[in-house]
Design a protein around this motif. Structure first.
Motif, PDB file in Angstrom:
ATOM      1  N   MET A   1      -6.000 -22.444  -9.472  1.00 23.38           N
ATOM      2  CA  MET A   1      -5.000 -22.231 -10.523  1.00 23.38           C
ATOM      3  C   MET A   1      -3.695 -22.930 -10.147  1.00 23.38           C
ATOM      4  N   TYR A   2      -3.170 -23.734 -11.068  1.00 22.12           N
ATOM      5  CA  TYR A   2      -1.903 -24.422 -10.823  1.00 22.12           C
ATOM      6  C   TYR A   2      -0.744 -23.457 -11.085  1.00 22.12           C
ATOM      7  N   ILE A   3       0.213 -23.416 -10.152  1.00 21.67           N
ATOM      8  CA  ILE A   3       1.410 -22.573 -10.276  1.00 21.67           C
ATOM      9  C   ILE A   3       2.596 -23.474 -10.578  1.00 21.67           C
ATOM     10  N   THR A   4       3.342 -23.184 -11.639  1.00 26.48           N
ATOM     11  CA  THR A   4       4.393 -24.097 -12.080  1.00 26.48           C
ATOM     12  C   THR A   4       5.584 -24.150 -11.137  1.00 26.48           C
ATOM     13  N   SER A   5       5.838 -23.071 -10.397  1.00 24.54           N
ATOM     14  CA  SER A   5       7.016 -23.031  -9.538  1.00 24.54           C
ATOM     15  C   SER A   5       6.685 -22.432  -8.184  1.00 24.54           C
ATOM     16  N   GLN A   6       7.336 -22.930  -7.157  1.00 26.83           N
ATOM     17  CA  GLN A   6       7.169 -22.362  -5.822  1.00 26.83           C
ATOM     18  C   GLN A   6       8.070 -21.141  -5.620  1.00 26.83           C
ATOM     19  N   ASN A   7       8.929 -20.900  -6.582  1.00 28.56           N
ATOM     20  CA  ASN A   7       9.846 -19.765  -6.520  1.00 28.56           C
ATOM     21  C   ASN A   7       9.154 -18.537  -7.108  1.00 28.56           C
ATOM     22  N   ILE A   8       8.195 -17.980  -6.352  1.00 24.98           N
ATOM     23  CA  ILE A   8       7.381 -16.870  -6.832  1.00 24.98           C
ATOM     24  C   ILE A   8       8.033 -15.546  -6.463  1.00 24.98           C
ATOM     25  N   LYS A   9       8.202 -14.682  -7.457  1.00 23.85           N
ATOM     26  CA  LYS A   9       8.776 -13.354  -7.238  1.00 23.85           C
ATOM     27  C   LYS A   9       7.637 -12.337  -7.223  1.00 23.85           C
ATOM     28  N   LYS A  10       7.118 -12.095  -6.032  1.00 29.75           N
ATOM     29  CA  LYS A  10       5.989 -11.183  -5.873  1.00 29.75           C
ATOM     30  C   LYS A  10       6.473  -9.735  -5.850  1.00 29.75           C
ATOM     31  N   ILE A  11       5.544  -8.819  -5.996  1.00 32.38           N
ATOM     32  CA  ILE A  11       5.864  -7.404  -5.884  1.00 32.38           C
ATOM     33  C   ILE A  11       5.327  -6.891  -4.547  1.00 32.38           C
ATOM     34  N   SER A  12       6.051  -5.997  -3.934  1.00 33.86           N
ATOM     35  CA  SER A  12       5.648  -5.499  -2.619  1.00 33.86           C
ATOM     36  C   SER A  12       4.692  -4.319  -2.746  1.00 33.86           C
ATOM     37  N   GLN A  13       3.957  -4.072  -1.676  1.00 34.44           N
ATOM     38  CA  GLN A  13       3.059  -2.921  -1.654  1.00 34.44           C
ATOM     39  C   GLN A  13       3.849  -1.630  -1.760  1.00 34.44           C
ATOM     40  N   ASP A  14       5.027  -1.584  -1.118  1.00 35.91           N
ATOM     41  CA  ASP A  14       5.862  -0.382  -1.189  1.00 35.91           C
ATOM     42  C   ASP A  14       6.306  -0.107  -2.620  1.00 35.91           C
ATOM     43  N   LYS A  15       6.666  -1.159  -3.366  1.00 36.77           N
ATOM     44  CA  LYS A  15       7.091  -0.980  -4.754  1.00 36.77           C
ATOM     45  C   LYS A  15       5.926  -0.508  -5.615  1.00 36.77           C
ATOM     46  N   LEU A  16       4.760  -1.065  -5.395  1.00 36.88           N
ATOM     47  CA  LEU A  16       3.586  -0.626  -6.144  1.00 36.88           C
ATOM     48  C   LEU A  16       3.274   0.842  -5.854  1.00 36.88           C
ATOM     49  N   HIS A  17       3.384   1.223  -4.582  1.00 43.32           N
ATOM     50  CA  HIS A  17       3.145   2.627  -4.220  1.00 43.32           C
ATOM     51  C   HIS A  17       4.168   3.538  -4.909  1.00 43.32           C
ATOM     52  N   GLU A  18       5.403   3.084  -4.987  1.00 43.67           N
ATOM     53  CA  GLU A  18       6.442   3.867  -5.664  1.00 43.67           C
ATOM     54  C   GLU A  18       6.111   4.048  -7.150  1.00 43.67           C
ATOM     55  N   ILE A  19       5.638   2.982  -7.790  1.00 45.49           N
ATOM     56  CA  ILE A  19       5.283   3.049  -9.212  1.00 45.49           C
ATOM     57  C   ILE A  19       4.084   3.972  -9.417  1.00 45.49           C
ATOM     58  N   GLU A  20       3.069   3.855  -8.556  1.00 42.57           N
ATOM     59  CA  GLU A  20       1.879   4.689  -8.695  1.00 42.57           C
ATOM     60  C   GLU A  20       2.211   6.163  -8.481  1.00 42.57           C
ATOM     61  N   THR A  21       3.122   6.451  -7.577  1.00 39.99           N
ATOM     62  CA  THR A  21       3.557   7.837  -7.374  1.00 39.99           C
ATOM     63  C   THR A  21       4.237   8.370  -8.635  1.00 39.99           C
ATOM     64  N   LYS A  22       5.023   7.532  -9.272  1.00 39.88           N
ATOM     65  CA  LYS A  22       5.733   7.931 -10.484  1.00 39.88           C
ATOM     66  C   LYS A  22       4.782   8.177 -11.653  1.00 39.88           C
ATOM     67  N   ILE A  23       3.797   7.291 -11.861  1.00 35.10           N
ATOM     68  CA  ILE A  23       2.917   7.420 -13.026  1.00 35.10           C
ATOM     69  C   ILE A  23       1.752   8.380 -12.765  1.00 35.10           C
ATOM     70  N   GLY A  24       1.467   8.654 -11.502  1.00 30.58           N
ATOM     71  CA  GLY A  24       0.460   9.656 -11.175  1.00 30.58           C
ATOM     72  C   GLY A  24      -0.968   9.163 -11.093  1.00 30.58           C
ATOM     73  N   PHE A  25      -1.187   7.860 -11.025  1.00 30.95           N
ATOM     74  CA  PHE A  25      -2.540   7.337 -10.841  1.00 30.95           C
ATOM     75  C   PHE A  25      -2.468   5.929 -10.257  1.00 30.95           C
ATOM     76  N   SER A  26      -3.618   5.478  -9.734  1.00 29.33           N
ATOM     77  CA  SER A  26      -3.673   4.181  -9.074  1.00 29.33           C
ATOM     78  C   SER A  26      -3.878   3.066 -10.094  1.00 29.33           C
ATOM     79  N   LEU A  27      -3.162   1.973  -9.926  1.00 26.88           N
ATOM     80  CA  LEU A  27      -3.333   0.795 -10.763  1.00 26.88           C
ATOM     81  C   LEU A  27      -4.562   0.019 -10.305  1.00 26.88           C
ATOM     82  N   PRO A  28      -5.172  -0.784 -11.181  1.00 20.35           N
ATOM     83  CA  PRO A  28      -6.361  -1.557 -10.792  1.00 20.35           C
ATOM     84  C   PRO A  28      -6.085  -2.453  -9.582  1.00 20.35           C
ATOM     85  N   ALA A  29      -6.997  -2.465  -8.643  1.00 20.02           N
ATOM     86  CA  ALA A  29      -6.811  -3.229  -7.405  1.00 20.02           C
ATOM     87  C   ALA A  29      -6.656  -4.721  -7.680  1.00 20.02           C
TER      88      ALA A  29
END
Length: 248
Positions: A1-29
């Motif tokens: 897959m071609y990526i248009t920019s090298q300036n990628i803003k990824k999400i961290s595992q800690d942030k995902l864990h924070e979101i999953e704690t808030k919504i009460g279920f695990s997001l698709p892996a």
């Protein structure tokens, strides 16, 4: 897959864990893996894959629609506001999940048919490919690319031959990736953090997508277009002044 920019803003595992704690279920892996690798952006020019949003459906008009009156609907009215949005199509269709629904739910903008898509366990792109095939049945996917360029500018011209100008553009700017079909020509410039999309019709539109790290190349592209008869759209008339002119 071609990526248009090298300036990628990824999400961290800690942030995902924070979101999953808030919504009460695990997001698709596979979805989480995609965000941790590529961040958010537009996939194949058709679907914007976003960081999980658990407030959008509480505020959106979809929650007031009567989809759930259809017996075959995979989701209920109450569940609509409890959903998390993972992606949206360029036409405004929403792709959402609910903790009690096994799959990715498509809420259509221009239809009353809600569809449930199985979520691929390993590659979220395969799930989105199936969605795109249903939403955009008339268009073929030319290539696989991911656009994470946050800024854009639109310019217009009345070129006698847009194909000749595209050849001139290619001789001036060396492209890193190219997609051409009967509707558009997309010339990708990694140094600009984006691409230029030329519309292949009588009223030539050039849409420029870029990021701040590619600003100098972006400015060179704009100047080159202006020197060759393109005008910048002011954001209000969308180039309508070109469309209202009589054909030569």
């Amino acid at each position: 897959m071609y990526i248009t920019s090298q300036n990628i803003k990824k999400i961290s595992q800690d942030k995902l864990h924070e979101i999953e704690t808030k919504i009460g279920f695990s997001l698709p892996a596979s979805y989480k893996g995609f965000l941790k690798t590529f961040g958010e952006g537009t996939y194949n020019g058709a679907v914007y894959i976003c960081f999980p949003n658990d407030t959008l459906l509480k505020e959106n008009e979809f929650a007031r629609y009567d989809f759930w009156q259809h017996e075959e609907a995979p989701i209920t009215q109450t569940q609509i506001e409890e959903c998390v949005c993972l992606a949206q199509s360029v036409d405004g269709d929403m792709l959402i999940i609910h903790k009690s629904v096994n799959g990715l739910v498509l809420l259509p903008r221009h239809s009353d048919q809600i569809t449930l898509f199985p979520i691929d366990l390993y590659d979220f792109r395969l799930t989105i490919d199936n969605v795109i095939k249903q939403l955009f049945t008339d268009n073929e996917i030319d290539a696989c690319y991911f656009e994470n360029s946050p800024k854009s500018k639109f310019m217009y011209s009345r070129l006698d031959n847009v194909h000749d100008f595209i050849r001139l553009f290619k001789s001036r700017f060396v492209c890193d990736f190219l997609i051409e079909n009967k509707y558009n020509c997309n010339i990708f410039l990694l140094s600009m953090g984006g691409f230029v999309r030329f519309s292949l019709n009588n009223y030539s539109e050039a849409a420029i997508f870029y990021d701040d790290e590619g600003l100098s190349v972006f400015e060179d592209v704009v100047k080159f277009l202006q020197d060759n008869g393109f005008e910048v759209c002011d954001g209000n008339n969308g180039g309508d002044h070109f469309f209202k002119q009589p054909m030569p």
